[in-house]
Design a protein around this motif. Structure first.
Motif, PDB file in Angstrom:
ATOM      1  N   HIS A 162      41.888  69.070  89.793  1.00 36.45           N
ATOM      2  CA  HIS A 162      42.851  69.023  90.898  1.00 36.45           C
ATOM      3  C   HIS A 162      42.188  69.345  92.236  1.00 36.45           C
ATOM      4  O   HIS A 162      42.641  68.854  93.272  1.00 36.45           O
ATOM      5  CB  HIS A 162      44.013  69.984  90.625  1.00 36.45           C
ATOM      6  N   MET A 163      41.152  70.143  92.209  1.00 35.94           N
ATOM      7  CA  MET A 163      40.445  70.463  93.452  1.00 35.94           C
ATOM      8  C   MET A 163      39.865  69.201  94.084  1.00 35.94           C
ATOM      9  O   MET A 163      39.880  69.043  95.313  1.00 35.94           O
ATOM     10  CB  MET A 163      39.329  71.468  93.162  1.00 35.94           C
ATOM     11  N   THR A 164      39.373  68.255  93.258  1.00 37.78           N
ATOM     12  CA  THR A 164      38.781  67.033  93.799  1.00 37.78           C
ATOM     13  C   THR A 164      39.826  65.977  94.161  1.00 37.78           C
ATOM     14  O   THR A 164      39.481  64.965  94.771  1.00 37.78           O
ATOM     15  CB  THR A 164      37.793  66.424  92.788  1.00 37.78           C
ATOM     16  N   TRP A 182      48.772  79.450  82.105  1.00 35.64           N
ATOM     17  CA  TRP A 182      47.576  78.603  82.087  1.00 35.64           C
ATOM     18  C   TRP A 182      47.718  77.416  83.034  1.00 35.64           C
ATOM     19  O   TRP A 182      46.738  76.999  83.662  1.00 35.64           O
ATOM     20  CB  TRP A 182      47.342  78.141  80.646  1.00 35.64           C
ATOM     21  N   ASN A 183      48.938  76.883  83.163  1.00 30.54           N
ATOM     22  CA  ASN A 183      49.152  75.709  84.006  1.00 30.54           C
ATOM     23  C   ASN A 183      49.003  76.016  85.493  1.00 30.54           C
ATOM     24  O   ASN A 183      48.996  75.097  86.312  1.00 30.54           O
ATOM     25  CB  ASN A 183      50.547  75.124  83.753  1.00 30.54           C
ATOM     26  N   SER A 184      48.828  77.274  85.850  1.00 26.77           N
ATOM     27  CA  SER A 184      48.592  77.594  87.261  1.00 26.77           C
ATOM     28  C   SER A 184      47.289  77.001  87.764  1.00 26.77           C
ATOM     29  O   SER A 184      47.039  76.987  88.967  1.00 26.77           O
ATOM     30  CB  SER A 184      48.604  79.113  87.477  1.00 26.77           C
ATOM     31  N   HIS A 185      46.419  76.508  86.819  1.00 27.50           N
ATOM     32  CA  HIS A 185      45.183  75.879  87.264  1.00 27.50           C
ATOM     33  C   HIS A 185      45.462  74.693  88.186  1.00 27.50           C
ATOM     34  O   HIS A 185      44.668  74.394  89.088  1.00 27.50           O
ATOM     35  CB  HIS A 185      44.331  75.427  86.083  1.00 27.50           C
ATOM     36  N   THR A 186      46.602  74.011  87.963  1.00 25.75           N
ATOM     37  CA  THR A 186      46.954  72.881  88.817  1.00 25.75           C
ATOM     38  C   THR A 186      47.130  73.331  90.270  1.00 25.75           C
ATOM     39  O   THR A 186      46.553  72.751  91.194  1.00 25.75           O
ATOM     40  CB  THR A 186      48.251  72.230  88.308  1.00 25.75           C
ATOM     41  N   SER A 187      47.915  74.377  90.448  1.00 21.44           N
ATOM     42  CA  SER A 187      48.173  74.870  91.806  1.00 21.44           C
ATOM     43  C   SER A 187      46.947  75.544  92.411  1.00 21.44           C
ATOM     44  O   SER A 187      46.666  75.371  93.607  1.00 21.44           O
ATOM     45  CB  SER A 187      49.358  75.840  91.786  1.00 21.44           C
ATOM     46  N   ILE A 188      46.206  76.306  91.595  1.00 18.92           N
ATOM     47  CA  ILE A 188      44.999  76.953  92.110  1.00 18.92           C
ATOM     48  C   ILE A 188      43.978  75.901  92.538  1.00 18.92           C
ATOM     49  O   ILE A 188      43.324  76.032  93.583  1.00 18.92           O
ATOM     50  CB  ILE A 188      44.392  77.886  91.044  1.00 18.92           C
ATOM     51  N   ILE A 235      45.115  74.471  95.781  1.00 17.34           N
ATOM     52  CA  ILE A 235      44.888  75.431  96.869  1.00 17.34           C
ATOM     53  C   ILE A 235      43.414  75.464  97.261  1.00 17.34           C
ATOM     54  O   ILE A 235      43.067  75.410  98.450  1.00 17.34           O
ATOM     55  CB  ILE A 235      45.374  76.833  96.452  1.00 17.34           C
ATOM     56  N   LEU A 236      42.518  75.551  96.262  1.00 21.83           N
ATOM     57  CA  LEU A 236      41.087  75.580  96.563  1.00 21.83           C
ATOM     58  C   LEU A 236      40.636  74.284  97.241  1.00 21.83           C
ATOM     59  O   LEU A 236      39.867  74.307  98.205  1.00 21.83           O
ATOM     60  CB  LEU A 236      40.288  75.798  95.277  1.00 21.83           C
ATOM     61  N   GLY A 237      41.122  73.144  96.720  1.00 20.12           N
ATOM     62  CA  GLY A 237      40.775  71.870  97.336  1.00 20.12           C
ATOM     63  C   GLY A 237      41.248  71.784  98.772  1.00 20.12           C
ATOM     64  O   GLY A 237      40.537  71.260  99.650  1.00 20.12           O
TER      65      GLY A 237
END
Length: 553
Positions: A60-62, A211-217, A220-222
């Motif tokens: 998601h960051m990319t 675990w699905n917070s990786h999508t939002s994190i 956010i990082l991206g």
């Protein structure tokens, strides 16, 4: 005789089929701390959860940089400071309002061209997703994810170097985005299937919600990385995330254990349902030790549950799954569990797959329209610049983290996934209308309403793509077939991805006539997603009235 085996092992245990990094770690531990014992199951579960979290965070960051860079690819250049190197030989400074735009996005059709880039990514993603799940069931998921992450990083990098090499071809950008979409499809079927293999159904909604917070994190990082470079050198907004993605792809290759059997943990990965324990390979899986208390637990289970007592004689000689469907009286069906990967037709016949897939079509349409257009909307509706607009848009993703966890908790507690999604969708429609009407009044209003919208929009989307997909991929109608999870996940997420492609495309076409039209489209989409689940909601309510706390099977 003890029927529970300890999950604690000396860390130097050899795993010949394990990834290279795992073998190196175990070898080092064997030399440095030969007597060190750990809970292997817990250790590998934590490592799998962490690695898959970081992997999809990078995916998601990319995806995020383009939504941030849009604001500088085409803008009003009147107030932009002219760099010293722009004027050559004492020439006159430019007097038009598009001198700082990047061709081919410097014309009046820039919104349509940018929408085309979104669509080239999302349509290729949606189409490739159906094939990705089919492939994922038949190959090593460690290689599958590594390959996908490396090439996703490469194509993100290629978008950025267009500025370095002064590339202005629209076909180049469309090709790069389309190929990025194809390789991004390796992420979701891969990580969901791996986590589904390692974790049982107990508290699955909560585990997947966190675990699905990786999508939002990742979003956010991206956003933060792209926002940091967007006004300095927007090429780096793509280059840096692409490089990070490639590095983490190599880490996946070294350390990701995609199947419990590789490290001799398959007999301990099971479910606790209705007072029974899943029995595999003649042993009952548990993460504890081999105490007498555990033996007592096993004996009491037999006394309390006749189905366990009837199986005592064949306990060590047969592979038997004991659950609430095991007959108390009569013979046990010892037909071997099917182990062939199912096709699309078989997956579509699983009850609930079609309804949740179509619901996700509209839910993901809303979520991805925000993902690709929110920074530009904030900049056009407020006085904030490109970097601050990008930073403010992260509140939508922060709300998504809270929404995913809340949806998982409610679903676990109630056992009613469809009802949980419907309730949040019913609240999301008025929340979007309120944000469109009053979000721009003040910064504090914008912050609060954007956070609430993130909670309500991303909650159902996260629940369907994680916990619901995992449950349907292990549905009782599959008779224990474990090779359906990636296919079911790909069908649900692939259908949703078609909606994700349609939403930003429509937004790009109608935004020029007014952003309120975009929000009306999003509100209608939320209502349609809600209506598609009403049949399942009716079933859940009637089932709950007959029997409490039963999850959708």
């Amino acid at each position: 005789m003890r029927i529970f085996r300890s999950s604690r092992r000396i860390m130097s245990t050899s795993y010949p089929d394990a990834p290279l990094g795992i073998r190196l770690v175990t070898a080092l531990c064997g030399k440095i701390c030969p007597r060190w014992q750990i809970n292997r199951l817990l250790w590998f579960k934590c490592s799998v959860l962490t690695l898959t979290y970081l992997a999809y965070m990078c995916y998601h960051m990319t995806r995020k940089p383009l939504s941030v860079v849009k604001s500088v690819l085409h803008r009003n250049c009147t107030g932009v400071q002219i760099p010293p190197e722009f004027i050559h030989n004492g020439g006159e400074p430019p007097n038009d309002s598009t001198w700082c735009d990047y061709a081919p996005f410097d014309g009046s059709d820039s919104a349509a061209l940018l929408g085309t880039l979104d669509s080239s990514f999302l349509f290729s993603y949606a189409i490739a997703m159906f094939f990705s799940g089919f492939i994922a069931e038949r190959v090593s998921l460690r290689y599958f994810l590594t390959f996908g992450m490396l090439f996703s990083g490469i194509f993100c990098y290629l978008f950025g170097i267009a500025k370095v090499y002064d590339i202005h071809s629209m076909m180049y950008f469309v090709f790069v985005q389309a190929m990025a979409g194809v390789f991004q499809t390796t992420g979701w079927p891969g990580v969901v299937t791996i986590v589904g293999r390692w974790f049982g159904k107990s508290k699955r909604g909560l585990i997947f919600g966190i675990w699905n917070s990786h999508t939002s994190i990742g979003n956010i990082l991206g956003t933060l990385i792209a926002g940091y470079y967007v006004e300095k050198d927007w090429a780096m907004s793509f280059v840096v995330p692409g490089f990070v993605m490639g590095v983490f792809g190599f880490i996946m290759f070294l350390f990701l254990v995609d199947r419990p059997e590789i490290v001799d943990c398959h007999e301990k990965v099971g479910d606790r349902r209705g007072g029974y324990r899943r029995i595999d390979d003649g042993r009952v899986g548990d993460s504890g030790g081999t105490s007498d208390a555990e033996e007592s637990v096993g004996t009491n289970s037999e006394q309390e549950n006749p189905s366990l007592r009837s199986l005592r004689g064949s306990f060590y000689s047969n592979i038997i799954d004991v659950n609430e469907r095991t007959p108390i009286i009569g013979s046990i069906n010892r037909t071997p569990v099917p182990d062939n990967a199912i096709g699309f037709g078989g997956a579509l016949r699983i009850p609930g797959v079609v309804e949740f897939s179509m619901c996700l079509f509209f839910s993901k349409l809303v979520s991805y329209t925000f993902l690709f257009w929110l920074p530009l909307y904030i900049q056009s509706s407020t006085t904030l610049g490109a970097e601050l607009s990008a930073d403010l848009s992260t509140l939508f993703d922060i709300g998504g983290i809270v929404g995913a966890i809340a949806a998982g908790l409610i679903s676990d507690y109630s056992g009613m996934s469809a009802t949980t999604c419907t309730g949040m969708l019913a609240l999301a429609a008025p929340a979007l209308l309120i944000y469109q009407q009053w979000g721009a009044l003040s910064l504090s209003f914008n912050i609060c309403l954007l956070f609430v919208a993130g909670v309500l929009v991303n909650g159902p989307y996260a629940l369907i793509t994680t916990s619901v997909s995992a449950e349907l991929g292990q549905h009782s109608s599959l008779n224990g077939n474990g090779k359906a999870l990636a296919t079911v996940t790909a069908i649900i997420d692939g259908t949703g991805s078609i909606g994700a492609a349609v939403g930003p495309l429509i937004a790009g076409l109608i935004s020029s006539s007014g952003w309120e039209n975009v929000f009306y489209m999003l509100i209608v989409s939320d209502i349609l997603a809600l209506l598609l689940l009403l049949r399942l909601v009716s079933k859940e309510i009637s089932r709950r009235s007959r029997r409490r706390n039963v999850r959708i099977e």
